[in-house]
Design a protein around this motif. Structure first.
Motif, PDB file in Angstrom:
ATOM      1  N   THR A 237      29.257  -6.135   3.303  1.00 22.41           N
ATOM      2  CA  THR A 237      27.981  -6.322   3.998  1.00 22.41           C
ATOM      3  C   THR A 237      28.179  -6.471   5.498  1.00 22.41           C
ATOM      4  O   THR A 237      27.477  -5.844   6.305  1.00 22.41           O
TER       5      THR A 237
ATOM      6  N   GLY B  60      17.523  -6.408   0.106  1.00 19.66           N
ATOM      7  CA  GLY B  60      18.939  -6.571   0.386  1.00 19.66           C
ATOM      8  C   GLY B  60      19.258  -7.954   0.902  1.00 19.66           C
ATOM      9  O   GLY B  60      20.330  -8.506   0.624  1.00 19.66           O
TER      10      GLY B  60
ATOM     11  N   ARG C 202      17.872 -10.861  -0.001  1.00 21.39           N
ATOM     12  CA  ARG C 202      17.997 -11.812  -1.108  1.00 21.39           C
ATOM     13  C   ARG C 202      19.322 -11.630  -1.855  1.00 21.39           C
ATOM     14  O   ARG C 202      19.985 -12.615  -2.216  1.00 21.39           O
ATOM     15  N   THR C 203      19.679 -10.380  -2.082  1.00 20.54           N
ATOM     16  CA  THR C 203      20.941 -10.109  -2.786  1.00 20.54           C
ATOM     17  C   THR C 203      22.135 -10.607  -1.981  1.00 20.54           C
ATOM     18  O   THR C 203      23.040 -11.269  -2.518  1.00 20.54           O
ATOM     19  N   ASP C 204      22.156 -10.311  -0.698  1.00 20.60           N
ATOM     20  CA  ASP C 204      23.284 -10.713   0.151  1.00 20.60           C
ATOM     21  C   ASP C 204      23.355 -12.226   0.298  1.00 20.60           C
ATOM     22  O   ASP C 204      24.452 -12.799   0.389  1.00 20.60           O
TER      23      ASP C 204
ATOM     24  N   ALA D 239      22.490 -14.421  -1.985  1.00 23.21           N
ATOM     25  CA  ALA D 239      23.062 -14.945  -3.236  1.00 23.21           C
ATOM     26  C   ALA D 239      24.568 -14.709  -3.283  1.00 23.21           C
ATOM     27  O   ALA D 239      25.343 -15.619  -3.638  1.00 23.21           O
ATOM     28  N   ARG D 240      24.995 -13.505  -2.933  1.00 20.88           N
ATOM     29  CA  ARG D 240      26.425 -13.202  -2.963  1.00 20.88           C
ATOM     30  C   ARG D 240      27.198 -14.078  -1.987  1.00 20.88           C
ATOM     31  O   ARG D 240      28.262 -14.625  -2.320  1.00 20.88           O
TER      32      ARG D 240
END
Length: 476
Positions: free
Chosen positions: A63, A394, A396-398, A400-401
């Motif tokens: 990312t 993207g 929200r996903t990033d 969490a990761r």
């Protein structure tokens, strides 16, 4: 080197940097390292936790390479961009120190492997072994001074060469796998309870960190990438391939030998496991594979170590002399300093009984802060929404990761314990003199108030650690 003449790496070369730096000494020592502390059940949990945590960290690197393409030598630049000059320096220093210590462990394992056939090398810490490894060190030094591209090309070839023996090991050990032996090893001890398994898993954490060190190889060399998106792709694909190899080597070994026998193997313990399946030639085969693997990993790591010093000097965090490149575009002064430090540590291995284990533990300890800062920076930009104006999904996903990666790297520091934090302070505290020199050279204020507090903690930790070592409270 200007943009017109700068050498560029393909995605395959960048992936080879990741795999080449990750697959080194650690994988050849996994059967013994895991056998000492846990059974298959604990190992499966450990690899699940480590694999998930490091996968999230790989996603963070991917990312950040997309969202911050202007930041070269990621593992250092992300810490500086997110948290200021001094933490950026500590990240660079920690990463460079881990690289130096990792190279020492490679040389010790080379000598220990040769000791299987030539007793004069002993366990890798005899005088003959030190002289031999020192000669190898300076031969590689001369090779790299001739050009980074040539060294990277050799690394790519060696990476493919060293994967083949590991794949053959997995094939033969899978054929010789015994379910009854695996079952008797499964719980790792007589007491089957949550607390016992949790302690087993915790004891494997530094081992898993050591074998995953190198995941950032493509990120460190981001300035050479033809396409910045290649950095993230190389990091992710290289990681997933290596994770499969690590888990298979560990778990399959429990089906060949009892855990107590695995724990008693000398390193490289993969040699002992394959010998139990196919006979004496197995030990010779693994030993040859290890020599190729470790020499290739050393080449990767000395390149990474010099590059991190060069990049942090270029961005005014390390002293100016480290930003010098020779006519071949090699950061020569950074390379000299790196190999002088490796040579010093090699000499010190004469005075420790467990040189390989100490180098492994210190390597893992020194890399924890840099990894934590990368995860924290990924979490910071996702939390604040920086660069996410047109990518809410993207975001929200990033977030969490990065949150999982941050929790994992923080958990690693906890699992390492006070001893390893204090030992790392021995390098972070005195090593800060390089930062002070860099600031004075550029006539800038040394520390912001919060940075002064961090520096004081590093110096205090170093003093406590040195006292504990001198009085025998911490054994090395």
């Amino acid at each position: 080197m200007d943009s017109a003449t700068k050498e560029h790496f393909s995605v395959w070369t960048l992936m080879a940097m990741v795999v080449g730096s990750m697959v080194g000494a650690g994988i050849f020592s996994l059967p013994q390292a895991f056998g000492r502390v846990t059974g298959p059940f604990g190992a499966l949990i450990a690899w699940s936790i480590a694999g998930t945590g490091m996968l999230m960290l790989a996603f963070v690197f991917q990312t950040l390479s997309r969202r911050k393409p202007d930041l070269d030598a990621g593992i250092y630049a992300y810490a500086k961009e997110g948290f200021g000059n001094y933490l950026g320096f500590l990240s660079a220093l920690g990463y460079w120190s881990a690289a130096c210590l990792g190279n020492v462990s490679y040389f010790v394992l080379i000598k220990s492997t040769l000791g299987l056939f030539f007793p004069v090398f002993g366990d890798g810490n005899t005088l003959t072994a030190i002289v031999f490894s020192s000669a190898l060190l300076w031969i590689f030094h001369t090779l790299i001074l001739r050009g980074v591209r040539g060294a990277a090309a050799i690394n790519t070839l060696v990476t493919f060469a060293k994967i083949i023996p590991i794949l053959l090991f997995i094939f033969f050990v899978a054929k010789g796998f015994h379910t009854d032996i695996f079952a008797s090893n499964f719980w790792g001890g007589e007491d089957v309870n949550f607390s016992n398994v949790a302690n087993q898993v915790r004891a494997t954490m530094l081992v898993t960190v050591f074998v995953f060190v190198g995941i950032e190889g493509a990120s460190v060399y981001s300035r050479y990438a033809r396409n910045r998106n290649d950095v993230g792709v190389a990091t992710l694909m290289g990681f997933l391939g290596v994770l499969c190899l690590l888990a298979l080597v560990t778990i399959l070994s429990y089906g060949v030998m009892l855990r107590s026998d695995l724990a008693a193997l000398r390193n490289p313990s993969m040699a002992g496991v394959l010998e139990a399946v196919v006979g004496p030639w197995g030990a010779i085969f693994v030993s040859l594979g290890l020599l190729i693997s470790v020499l290739g990993a050393y080449l990767s790591w000395v390149l990474l170590a010099a590059e991190i010093l060069f990049s942090s000097s270029k961005y005014e965090t390390m002293p100016q002399f480290l930003s010098h490149e020779n006519r071949n575009g090699v950061p020569a002064n950074a390379l000299w300093l790196t190999n002088i430090v490796v040579q010093t540590f090699l000499i010190l291995t004469l005075f420790t009984q467990y040189a390989f284990r100490l180098a492994l533990e210190l390597t893992s300890s020194m890399i924890l802060i840099p990894y934590l800062l990368v995860a924290a920076y990924g979490f910071k930009i996702a939390w604040t929404g920086e660069t996410y104006d047109r990518d809410r999904a993207g975001h929200r996903t990033d977030l969490a990761r990065a949150g999982i990666a941050l929790a994992y790297t923080a958990g690693l520091i906890y699992a390492a314990g006070a001893k390893h934090l204090l030992l790392s302070a021995v390098i972070y505290g005195p090593g800060s003199i390089l930062y002070i020199i860099a600031r004075l050279e550029r006539r800038k204020a040394l520390f912001a108030p919060i940075e002064m507090a961090m520096f004081a903690v590093a110096i205090l930790g170093a003093a406590i650690a040195i006292h504990a070592i001198a009085t025998g409270l911490i054994s090395v």
